[in-house]
Structures are given as structure tokens and as C-alpha cells.
Design an enzyme around this catalytic site. Sequence first.
Site, mmCIF file in Angstrom:
data_model
loop_
_atom_site.group_PDB
_atom_site.id
_atom_site.type_symbol
_atom_site.label_atom_id
_atom_site.label_comp_id
_atom_site.label_asym_id
_atom_site.label_seq_id
_atom_site.Cartn_x
_atom_site.Cartn_y
_atom_site.Cartn_z
ATOM 1 N N ASP A 229 50.840 42.821 -65.244
ATOM 2 C CA ASP A 229 49.566 43.533 -65.278
ATOM 3 C C ASP A 229 49.881 44.953 -65.738
ATOM 4 O OD1 ASP A 229 46.995 44.402 -65.095
ATOM 5 O OD2 ASP A 229 46.640 43.672 -63.061
HETATM 6 C C1 BGC Z 1 43.731 44.760 -64.652
HETATM 7 C C2 BGC Z 1 43.932 43.534 -65.524
HETATM 8 C C3 BGC Z 1 43.654 43.878 -66.968
HETATM 9 C C4 BGC Z 1 44.550 45.031 -67.389
HETATM 10 C C5 BGC Z 1 44.346 45.462 -68.825
HETATM 11 C C6 BGC Z 1 44.501 45.956 -65.178
HETATM 12 O O1 BGC Z 1 44.146 47.101 -64.486
HETATM 13 O O2 BGC Z 1 44.148 44.486 -63.345
HETATM 14 O O3 BGC Z 1 43.096 42.503 -65.091
HETATM 15 O O4 BGC Z 1 43.849 42.761 -67.774
HETATM 16 O O5 BGC Z 1 44.261 46.139 -66.553
HETATM 17 O O6 BGC Z 1 43.130 46.091 -68.986
#
Ligand code: BGC
Length: 811
Positions: A229
Site C-alpha cells: 500500500d
Molecule cells: C490506500 C489504498 C490506495 C493507495 C493509492 C492508500 O492510502 O490505502 O487503498 O490504493 O492509497 O492511492
Amino acid sequence: MKHAEIIAKMTVEEKAAILSGASEWESREIKRLGIPAAFFSDGPHGVRKQEGEGDHLGLNASVPATCFPTAATIANSWDESLGEEIGKALGEEASALGVDVLLGPGLNIKRSPLCGRNFEYFSEDPYLAGKMAASYVRGIQSQGIYACPKHFAVNSQELRRMAMNSVLDERTLREIYLTGFEIAIKEGKAKSIMTSYNEVNGVYANENEHLLKEILREEWGFDGLVVTDWGASNDHVKGVACRSNLEMPAPGLDAAREVLAALEEGSLSMEELDQCTDDLLDAVLTLAKNREKRVREFDREAHHTLAKKAARESIVMLKNEEKPFQLLPLKENTRVALIGDFASVPRYQGAGSSLVNPTKVETMEQMISSYPIQCIGTAKGYQRTGEADEVLKKEAVNLAKMADVVIYCFGLDELSESEGLDRTHMRIPQNQVELLEAMAKVNSNIVGVLSAGSAVEMPWHSCCKALLHGYLGGQASAGAMLDVLTGKANPSGRLSETYPVRYEDTPAFKYFPSTERNSEYRESLFVGYRYYDTSKVRVQYPFGYGLSYTSFEYSDLRVTADGVEFVLTNTGKMDGAEVAQMYVCAPKGKIFRPDKELKGFAKVFLKAGESRKVQILFDDKTFRYWNVETDSWEKEAGRYEICIGACALDIRLRETLEIEGTTDTMPYDAEKMPSYFSGIIRDVPDAEFEALLKQPIPDGKWSGELGMNDAICQMYYAKSRLARMIYKILTNLKKKSEDKGKPDLNILFIYNMPFRGIAKMTHGAVSMKMAEGMAEVVNGHFMKGMKKVLGGFFENRKANKEYEKKLGTGK
Ligand code: BGC
């Protein structure tokens, strides 16, 4: 190794560098060898492709794309073919917009109704969540795009999401929190997966050998791409050793240097580095090839129509009182008053990284005139946030007086549901309730049209004679709702989560969200209906529940070793679909179990009067449980009850089946675990939780100085006055955005981010050493810390330049 030849040509610096991102959304390319970059974008219910500078949480708007209903909504359709259709459309849009990997679907388990991201997740039940996620994955990947199920794993809380530890026993982990992912990987054949921010039993998900190597790769046979993530890498080297292939977004070359140092020290082997590189190469090369078959455009109108169908199939009719007569479907020419701000400014998606810039948005106010009812007027009724507005309220009540039927659009506001924060209660805003109560005094024919991505309390329930729940229905939700209101469509959505009467009734009430570092999953398997059914707790609406304009009869159940067969008949006057659900009740034996568990379902469309034979097959999950002594899936011997029903509390047919056991090794001593054997788990004593964990409860108290893994919001405790001041400024900014009614996601992100995130999220400008220096300053060691920050700054700049030179990317 699939790409041994290329790997042999790569320098060790190139291998180390390619395992982390080059920018907010791209992996690193190596031009010299023709290794392309891959482009990643959110997300789960629509493509969020940012143009120009990417900024993670969307300060920069993204290019228009279809905003489909969110996962929480589509889960109510219980329709895998619909999930696949949406996935295909998402894949097509990703393809047209130049995206290679779509960051979704999200399928974390709704452990508590308060998790701020529940609207992005499918269900409280892993089987339903897994099946729906797998259907999205199949659809997305049919277009040559990689789906990326997230967030792996046990990420059911937003509060301090990057600095918290989920503590749970192996059986709960397997049966509740991993089963959905297992289905998405094995049945959906997902080619990538995203690791979550949190720790699982003391080890960050992205460096968790048990999760990433033993379970994902070895047991499930996953050979795709593991992506962190955004900012979820704690120790990059440990991640690489676990075959986590890509740290995102762009930690700079500091991360690559860590890999080189680890090779030198011997804490990482060249084989491990090569394996990790091989997985990544396989993904970027396959994706580059897929790009050749890309569609260049997508059909906006066709996708809008699909978004409408998806919303319509997912609407749940919760109530339609029969006496003195049913309000729904609305009769032709009914004189309706359309009331509520949501009728003109709909709530159709949630906030955060999943936020889509829709191609268009329809509203009930605009569309109502094209339906065969008479709208005598509209009124805003309430302000989105804040106290009741007496003028608006009076206007709405006056309008309500004049109508045959009031359509009242209400629900959770924008601030209630967002990535980065959990709700603190399950109520809808009080000003909306006050208006509803005032209208109910002047007109008893109120149809509530609810928008909310997660369960809410309904103490106002009796004010509505009929109630439709549209969840967050995407850009075309208004027409979908009007179709159902007027009977153009028959509601066929069924709840994918339980609606408890009060928040206090929820199983994790005492444990969620964690106030200390550890979030203890003491309720174990008893999540959602698994708890309410076992403990006989009265609920507002059970799991699987939903009404229809027609009625269905179940008959002639036949159970064989392979599955069940029964006959479903539409006994009413209108065509419609039913969701038949198969629950399995295990014998009361030596293994504690919830009263019943969902093990299959079928959505069946039947014309009025039509009958059909329905078959639901058993699979490897029907009778299994995780045995912590044999460390494998086992079956307990005994007579199981197979139940077919219209929801968890409305079982229509039952039959029993004898199952042979697979082991005599039993893991539990029932006398030591009365809570778990009774299902009364809201106050599990330490000793019982330890018996379940099979180890002492880890100490999760915050103590002493703030470390690299403590969140910025904990600067509240900082020794340094400056740090406490920064904390105050941040808190004020957060509050200001809340007062405006819209969460500021970047502030929320920083607020919950640990110190290491400063290095991980600044594209190489800050090294880990500098971030460590900052933490020291915060802890009151100003001189020592600043020395590290400044020294680190120059070191980092120099080292970056040298590294860039070696990669041939320097200026
Ligand atoms: C979120 C993810 C997301 C990523 C990219 C993170 O803060 O938890 O779900 O895909 O950001 O935007």
C-alpha cells in the site's frame, strides 16, 4: 526463474532500484534493457487516473471515468455475473486511460460498522466478499489489466492504520480475514495483491513471512506481483526477502541502497533479490505486451447504463408496511414531495483514494419528471452538516403536508465515511432525524431513501412506512432508485451486512477501534451475523435480508454429497430476482463454531409464476475449519444441518448430512474457553483470549519516546514544544476541514502516518536517517536530531546523485 536472461544482464543497482516506485503511480523503467514501467491507479469502483503530478489522495483531480457503485453497494446484489461485468468495464476504462494495474477491489472484512472504509469493502462475511471480489478480478483481468485485491490483511480499522497491530489467533485469521483473499487469488486468479499498512501479530503485513510466503505463495500458489500500500513498507529489505515485489509510491533510492547494504551484510541473498526481481519483470513485461491490445476509448453512455443497472440490482428494500396499504411501488400519478438535500446533491461515493471524477452525475431532482408520478415540489430540508435549519425544516414540513407521499432522501454525510478515519457512532446526523420526525407528524406516508456506505442505527425507523437503501450507488444511482420506487424494477438487493439495533450490540464494541497500539480481535470468529445468531441478539435487519415486490417459495430440498438442489417459485404477481442463501450449521462438537455460516448462494431471476430448480454445490470451504494443532484445514465428524433461506434469520428448508471427520487431534479445551463455546464474546477475559491465541497477549502500551513507527498524531505526547505545536496546527487544520463538512484526506493521511512515512512518501527528498533525526527532535533531542537531519540531507543528496549516475538516469 522466468526472466533469467534479463536478470543476468541487470546490474545489482538496477535490480535493487526496480523494486520501488519511480513516482506516485509508476514503477521504475530501465531504458538500457528495455524494461518498461507499469502504471498503477485506484481503484475499486472507478478509475482514478491523475493527470500531471500525482498526489496520492487526490488534490489533483483525476480524468473523468465512470463512477460505479462502491463495493459495499454491489455486494448487496449478490450477483457475481454483475461483478464481472463491472470489472470488465473498469478494465476497459483502465485500458483506455493508460492504466496497467487497477488498485482494487477492496475486500477487508467489516469487523465493526464504524470502520471508515467499510463503503469500499464488500461484507462482514468472507465467503460473499471473496466471491464478489473474484468476480471483479475476472472482469478486470479479461481486459489485460492486473487487478490488485487489497489490503492484505486484517486491515479493518482506519485509526492509526499505519501504526497499529492486529492481534488475532490463527483460526480467526484463516477463517474470517483470509478466506476472501484466498477466493480472490485462487478462483479470481488475481495477478497482483496489495499489502496493508498494519502489523499482523507484531509483524508488518508487507514483511510478514507467514502471510506472504507461507500462505500466499506456498499454500495458495500465487506467483504474481505483491505491491505495498502507498507508504506501507516498514523495512524494505524484509519485504524483499518475503517476495514483496514493489514498494510504492516512491521512497527514493534510499530503499535501493538498503537492499545493496543488506546484500553486502548477508541479511539478504542474491537469490532472494533475483526472485523478487523476476516476479516484477514478469508483471511489467506482461503488462507492456497487453498494452498492444489496448482499447483507446470506452463507451461512456454504455458504462453509465451499466452503472445504473448495477445500482438498481443492489438496492435493498428494507420496509414496505402492508397496513393499510403498501406505499411501494408508487402508484401512477401519486403526488409526491421530494425532500432532502441528497435529492439534489446525491451521496453516491465515499471519500479517499477511491474518489472518482464521474463522467456525469444524475440526481433524483432532475430525473423525477421522467417518471409517471407527480412531483409537487422539492425541498432541501436540512443542511449537510450542523444544526437543524428551522427555515428549511418548515419549508419541507409544509411541502410534506400537501403530498400523498413524501420521498425523503437522507443518510450519512461526506464526513462520516472516509478513508483515514473511523466513525465514532452509528447515527445519521440529528438534523435529518429531526426533520423526519417533524414530517411524520403531518404525513404518515413517508418513503425513506437512504444513502450510506455502512450500517446505521435506525431509532427513527417507525417514521418511515417504506424504506429503500441505495447505499452509495455511483453516478447513475438516481435513476436506479426511481426505477425501484415506481415499480419499473423489482428490488432484489439483500444486505451483505447486519444492521444491529444499537452500536452497543456489536461484537467488537469493547475492542474497536484499539486505543493502544494493539487491536485485539477477541471476538474471534463471531463477526456480524456469526455473533448475532449464535448469541441470539435481536437485530434491526439481519444479514441477507431484503424485500421484494413479489414473493418466493422454496420447496423440495434434496441434499447429496455434492451439494443441494431445491425448487424456487415466484408466487407473486411481478417478475423479480431472489437471492437463495445456503448456510451450514456444524454439529455442537469439540470445535466451537458460529450458529451458522454462509457457504453458498444463488441469485435467481423468475418471471411471475415461474418455478425453477436451483443447484448450489458444496466446495472445499463448506465444512472446513482451521485446526491450530494440526495446522491445517480439517472437517469435524458429525451431522451437519444444511439450511436454505432468504436471509440468515429466515431459513425455509433444512436437511442434515453426515460428514466424516479428518482428524482426532482436537485443538481446544472447552472448559477453558466458555466465551468462545457459547458465542458470548463481548467481554472475553485475558485468560480465554490467551487460550485462543495459544500465547500471552502482547503488550501494546505506548511508552517512552516516540519511535519511527509511531504516528504523527502521537506528537501530542512529544517532549519537544515545537512538535507539540505542529501537532496542534495539524489538529486545527483537521478540525477546520471537518467543520466545512468535507474531510481533508492529505491531512488525515499525515495525521495517521508514522515517522518512517516521511521518508517513504517524499520521493527521495528525505532518507530514513533524516526521518530518524526528525523523530529525535520530536523526542526533545534537538541538537542530536538536527545533526542527523542536516547530515542526512547532504549524504542523501550525494548518494542519490551517485546512484542515479549508475542507473544512467542522472542529470
Ligand atoms: C490506500 C489504498 C490506495 C493507495 C493509492 C492508500 O492510502 O490505502 O487503498 O490504493 O492509497 O492511492
